[in-house]
Every structure is written in C-alpha cells, then in structure tokens.
Design a protein around this motif. Structure first.
Motif, PDB file in Angstrom:
ATOM      1  N   TRP A  55      62.773  60.060  13.207  1.00 41.68           N
ATOM      2  CA  TRP A  55      61.769  59.099  12.758  1.00 41.68           C
ATOM      3  C   TRP A  55      61.824  57.809  13.564  1.00 41.68           C
ATOM      4  O   TRP A  55      62.874  57.365  14.019  1.00 41.68           O
ATOM      5  N   ARG A  56      60.650  57.216  13.737  1.00 37.85           N
ATOM      6  CA  ARG A  56      60.529  55.868  14.303  1.00 37.85           C
ATOM      7  C   ARG A  56      59.436  55.166  13.507  1.00 37.85           C
ATOM      8  O   ARG A  56      58.395  55.766  13.187  1.00 37.85           O
ATOM      9  N   PHE A  57      59.661  53.898  13.166  1.00 32.63           N
ATOM     10  CA  PHE A  57      58.730  53.143  12.344  1.00 32.63           C
ATOM     11  C   PHE A  57      58.227  51.942  13.136  1.00 32.63           C
ATOM     12  O   PHE A  57      59.013  51.084  13.525  1.00 32.63           O
ATOM     13  N   MET A  58      56.925  51.903  13.388  1.00 33.23           N
ATOM     14  CA  MET A  58      56.299  50.753  14.029  1.00 33.23           C
ATOM     15  C   MET A  58      55.579  49.951  12.948  1.00 33.23           C
ATOM     16  O   MET A  58      54.799  50.523  12.179  1.00 33.23           O
ATOM     17  N   TYR A  59      55.805  48.655  12.874  1.00 36.43           N
ATOM     18  CA  TYR A  59      55.271  47.892  11.754  1.00 36.43           C
ATOM     19  C   TYR A  59      54.631  46.588  12.209  1.00 36.43           C
ATOM     20  O   TYR A  59      54.903  46.070  13.295  1.00 36.43           O
ATOM     21  N   ALA A  60      53.751  46.090  11.361  1.00 39.90           N
ATOM     22  CA  ALA A  60      53.163  44.757  11.533  1.00 39.90           C
ATOM     23  C   ALA A  60      53.076  44.115  10.156  1.00 39.90           C
ATOM     24  O   ALA A  60      52.719  44.767   9.171  1.00 39.90           O
ATOM     25  N   ARG A  61      53.410  42.840  10.088  1.00 42.00           N
ATOM     26  CA  ARG A  61      53.307  42.063   8.858  1.00 42.00           C
ATOM     27  C   ARG A  61      52.060  41.187   8.915  1.00 42.00           C
ATOM     28  O   ARG A  61      51.639  40.767   9.998  1.00 42.00           O
ATOM     29  N   ARG A  62      51.453  40.949   7.755  1.00 43.39           N
ATOM     30  CA  ARG A  62      50.261  40.116   7.735  1.00 43.39           C
ATOM     31  C   ARG A  62      50.595  38.732   8.299  1.00 43.39           C
ATOM     32  O   ARG A  62      51.731  38.273   8.239  1.00 43.39           O
ATOM     33  N   ASP A  63      49.598  38.099   8.882  1.00 38.78           N
ATOM     34  CA  ASP A  63      49.728  36.774   9.486  1.00 38.78           C
ATOM     35  C   ASP A  63      50.681  36.769  10.689  1.00 38.78           C
ATOM     36  O   ASP A  63      51.290  35.748  11.004  1.00 38.78           O
ATOM     37  N   THR A  64      50.826  37.931  11.333  1.00 36.57           N
ATOM     38  CA  THR A  64      51.558  38.000  12.594  1.00 36.57           C
ATOM     39  C   THR A  64      50.606  38.538  13.655  1.00 36.57           C
ATOM     40  O   THR A  64      49.550  39.115  13.329  1.00 36.57           O
ATOM     41  N   PRO A  65      50.924  38.381  14.940  1.00 36.38           N
ATOM     42  CA  PRO A  65      49.971  38.748  15.999  1.00 36.38           C
ATOM     43  C   PRO A  65      49.505  40.199  15.982  1.00 36.38           C
ATOM     44  O   PRO A  65      48.388  40.487  16.417  1.00 36.38           O
ATOM     45  N   ASP A  66      50.320  41.130  15.468  1.00 40.06           N
ATOM     46  CA  ASP A  66      49.944  42.546  15.512  1.00 40.06           C
ATOM     47  C   ASP A  66      49.159  43.004  14.282  1.00 40.06           C
ATOM     48  O   ASP A  66      48.662  44.137  14.255  1.00 40.06           O
ATOM     49  N   TRP A  67      49.043  42.159  13.269  1.00 37.70           N
ATOM     50  CA  TRP A  67      48.455  42.596  12.003  1.00 37.70           C
ATOM     51  C   TRP A  67      47.028  43.134  12.166  1.00 37.70           C
ATOM     52  O   TRP A  67      46.703  44.222  11.682  1.00 37.70           O
ATOM     53  N   ASP A  68      46.168  42.396  12.827  1.00 33.28           N
ATOM     54  CA  ASP A  68      44.764  42.805  12.946  1.00 33.28           C
ATOM     55  C   ASP A  68      44.636  44.135  13.694  1.00 33.28           C
ATOM     56  O   ASP A  68      43.781  44.959  13.354  1.00 33.28           O
ATOM     57  N   ARG A  69      45.474  44.348  14.702  1.00 31.02           N
ATOM     58  CA  ARG A  69      45.427  45.625  15.423  1.00 31.02           C
ATOM     59  C   ARG A  69      45.805  46.774  14.504  1.00 31.02           C
ATOM     60  O   ARG A  69      45.119  47.807  14.450  1.00 31.02           O
ATOM     61  N   PHE A  70      46.906  46.633  13.782  1.00 32.88           N
ATOM     62  CA  PHE A  70      47.365  47.706  12.909  1.00 32.88           C
ATOM     63  C   PHE A  70      46.338  48.009  11.827  1.00 32.88           C
ATOM     64  O   PHE A  70      46.104  49.173  11.493  1.00 32.88           O
ATOM     65  N   LEU A  71      45.732  46.960  11.281  1.00 37.01           N
ATOM     66  CA  LEU A  71      44.708  47.159  10.249  1.00 37.01           C
ATOM     67  C   LEU A  71      43.467  47.830  10.828  1.00 37.01           C
ATOM     68  O   LEU A  71      42.864  48.691  10.177  1.00 37.01           O
ATOM     69  N   SER A  72      43.085  47.489  12.041  1.00 44.61           N
ATOM     70  CA  SER A  72      41.848  48.001  12.636  1.00 44.61           C
ATOM     71  C   SER A  72      41.884  49.506  12.881  1.00 44.61           C
ATOM     72  O   SER A  72      40.834  50.139  12.976  1.00 44.61           O
ATOM     73  N   TRP A  73      43.063  50.094  13.000  1.00 47.49           N
ATOM     74  CA  TRP A  73      43.143  51.532  13.245  1.00 47.49           C
ATOM     75  C   TRP A  73      42.888  52.356  11.993  1.00 47.49           C
ATOM     76  O   TRP A  73      42.599  53.553  12.079  1.00 47.49           O
ATOM     77  N   LEU A  74      42.997  51.750  10.808  1.00 49.81           N
ATOM     78  CA  LEU A  74      42.684  52.461   9.574  1.00 49.81           C
ATOM     79  C   LEU A  74      41.191  52.725   9.499  1.00 49.81           C
ATOM     80  O   LEU A  74      40.378  51.946  10.011  1.00 49.81           O
ATOM     81  N   ILE A  75      40.813  53.833   8.851  1.00 46.37           N
ATOM     82  CA  ILE A  75      39.388  54.087   8.647  1.00 46.37           C
ATOM     83  C   ILE A  75      38.823  52.990   7.751  1.00 46.37           C
ATOM     84  O   ILE A  75      39.567  52.349   6.993  1.00 46.37           O
ATOM     85  N   PRO A  76      37.517  52.723   7.816  1.00 47.09           N
ATOM     86  CA  PRO A  76      36.928  51.625   7.042  1.00 47.09           C
ATOM     87  C   PRO A  76      37.271  51.659   5.555  1.00 47.09           C
ATOM     88  O   PRO A  76      37.523  50.606   4.949  1.00 47.09           O
ATOM     89  N   PHE A  77      37.283  52.838   4.946  1.00 47.18           N
ATOM     90  CA  PHE A  77      37.617  52.937   3.521  1.00 47.18           C
ATOM     91  C   PHE A  77      39.007  52.358   3.254  1.00 47.18           C
ATOM     92  O   PHE A  77      39.209  51.584   2.311  1.00 47.18           O
ATOM     93  N   ASN A  78      39.980  52.730   4.072  1.00 46.56           N
ATOM     94  CA  ASN A  78      41.339  52.232   3.871  1.00 46.56           C
ATOM     95  C   ASN A  78      41.470  50.757   4.250  1.00 46.56           C
ATOM     96  O   ASN A  78      42.241  50.018   3.629  1.00 46.56           O
ATOM     97  N   GLN A  79      40.712  50.319   5.240  1.00 47.29           N
ATOM     98  CA  GLN A  79      40.715  48.894   5.576  1.00 47.29           C
ATOM     99  C   GLN A  79      40.239  48.042   4.403  1.00 47.29           C
ATOM    100  O   GLN A  79      40.727  46.919   4.198  1.00 47.29           O
ATOM    101  N   SER A  80      39.295  48.585   3.616  1.00 46.49           N
ATOM    102  CA  SER A  80      38.662  47.793   2.560  1.00 46.49           C
ATOM    103  C   SER A  80      39.651  47.326   1.504  1.00 46.49           C
ATOM    104  O   SER A  80      39.429  46.307   0.852  1.00 46.49           O
ATOM    105  N   TRP A  81      40.740  48.068   1.309  1.00 49.30           N
ATOM    106  CA  TRP A  81      41.749  47.640   0.336  1.00 49.30           C
ATOM    107  C   TRP A  81      43.063  47.215   1.002  1.00 49.30           C
ATOM    108  O   TRP A  81      43.767  46.355   0.488  1.00 49.30           O
ATOM    109  N   ALA A  82      43.380  47.801   2.161  1.00 47.80           N
ATOM    110  CA  ALA A  82      44.640  47.470   2.821  1.00 47.80           C
ATOM    111  C   ALA A  82      44.641  46.064   3.409  1.00 47.80           C
ATOM    112  O   ALA A  82      45.704  45.528   3.728  1.00 47.80           O
TER     113      ALA A  82
END
Length: 201
Positions: A55-82
């Motif tokens: 296993w390898r875990f790649m993560y981003a926390r909200r209000d950090t530079p990678d957050w918007d990228r990680f969120l953008s890869w989710l489908i729109p339905f999942n973005q709407s709540w995530a």
C-alpha cells in the motif's frame, strides 16, 4: 410506531466496528498533519502477503496547495459533498513484488486485498479518534494517476474522504435523506460452509 432495532442488536460484532459508517455530511474543519499521520499509522500495521506492505497513501489536506487538485479528480457527485471534508487520501498498491530469491518483478496477486486491509484499519482508527470516513471509487482514474505521478506498477484502488461528521442539512438536495448507516446482507448470504452456494431465487 415500532422503533427499528439498532445495529448492535442485529449483530455480535464489536461496537467499534458497528459504530463505523460512511457519512457524506461533513463540517468544514482542518485536520493537522500529525492528526492525519496518526490515522495512516494504523494502516501501516496491516497484515500483507509476505509482509510486502504494497500500500501507498497519497493525501491532501484542505487549505493546502494540493487540496483543489485532489478534489477535482472526484466525479461531480462526490465533489458536491467531499468539498466540506478535511482530507482526501488516494489508496494505491504495488501490483508486482520482488524478493532476494527472485529479483525480477512478478505479479502480486493480493496487493489490492492487502491495501484494503490497511484502509479498513485507517477507517477504524479514524472512527475511534472522532473522524468520519467515506471510501469512494468515483473519480477520474487517468487524471488522478497523472496528477499523482503514479508509477506504472502501482494500481489506483480508491479514494478515502475524511472529515468531521456534520449535519445532513449541508448536503445537496436529495442526499440528506440518504444520510444514515447502510444495512448489510444477512451472514448466511455471504458465508458458506464447504462450498459456494448460489443465491436462492
């Protein structure tokens, strides 16, 4: 009106297992690096074939530079709540293995199984620490692979959304009514002694 039996009343599983479920309603709250790493530490102790730990875990926390990228890869339905969550983890696993006796890479047939075990431990640790988690498969795998710069021998299995559970009213219309723990199939439908049994018609 008769009250539905609790999950505990329907199962002999331990409370820390029954208490874990996958909400979508999150309060906007930060998670510190140390808090998130404490959850990932639980995953580090999962069992794996030959102790290969694929296993390898790649993560981003909200209000950090990678957050918007990680969120953008989710489908729109999942973005709407995530979008209210505190962190997103992409779970990957190495699909090949090597050893001192066989240095050439060969398929690792249990890599996804092992990564799943590690992810369950993260979710249980999170629940014990007051965090909610929601694993998802709905994301753009090609974009996520490219964005994570994932080597070819790694499989991208799932994303894990982490946050502080919030009120269902924060959810988009139509989702709040679904904000409840899901039921499970009866044990006799998923466990069989001796051989597989097809479902009864």
């Amino acid at each position: 009106m008769t009250k539905a039996p609790s999950r505990a009343a329907l199962s002999s599983a331990a409370p820390f297992i029954l208490d874990r479920w996958s909400p979508r309603a999150f309060d906007i709250a930060p998670i510190t690096q140390d808090e998130l790493l404490a959850l990932l530490e639980a995953g580090r102790w999962a069992p794996s074939a030959y102790n290969s730990q694929p296993w390898r875990f790649m993560y981003a926390r909200r209000d950090t530079p990678d957050w918007d990228r990680f969120l953008s890869w989710l489908i729109p339905f999942n973005q709407s709540w995530a979008l209210n969550a505190s962190a997103i983890i992409y779970v990957t696993s190495r699909s090949v293995t090597t050893s001192s006796s066989s240095p050439e890479p060969r398929p690792a047939p249990t890599h996804a199984f092992d990564a799943g075990a590690a992810t369950v431990l993260i979710q249980l640790q999170a629940s014990q620490a007051g965090w909610a988690t929601h694993p998802v498969s709905g994301f753009d795998h090609e974009l996520a692979r490219a964005g994570l710069e994932l080597p070819e021998e790694y499989s991208l299995n799932a994303a894990l959304v982490i946050g502080k559970q919030g009120d269902p009213s924060v959810l988009p219309e139509g989702l709040s009514a679904r904000e409840a723990p899901s039921d499970r199939l009866p044990l006799e439908s998923v466990s069989f002694e001796g051989r597989f049994q097809p479902p009864a018609l």
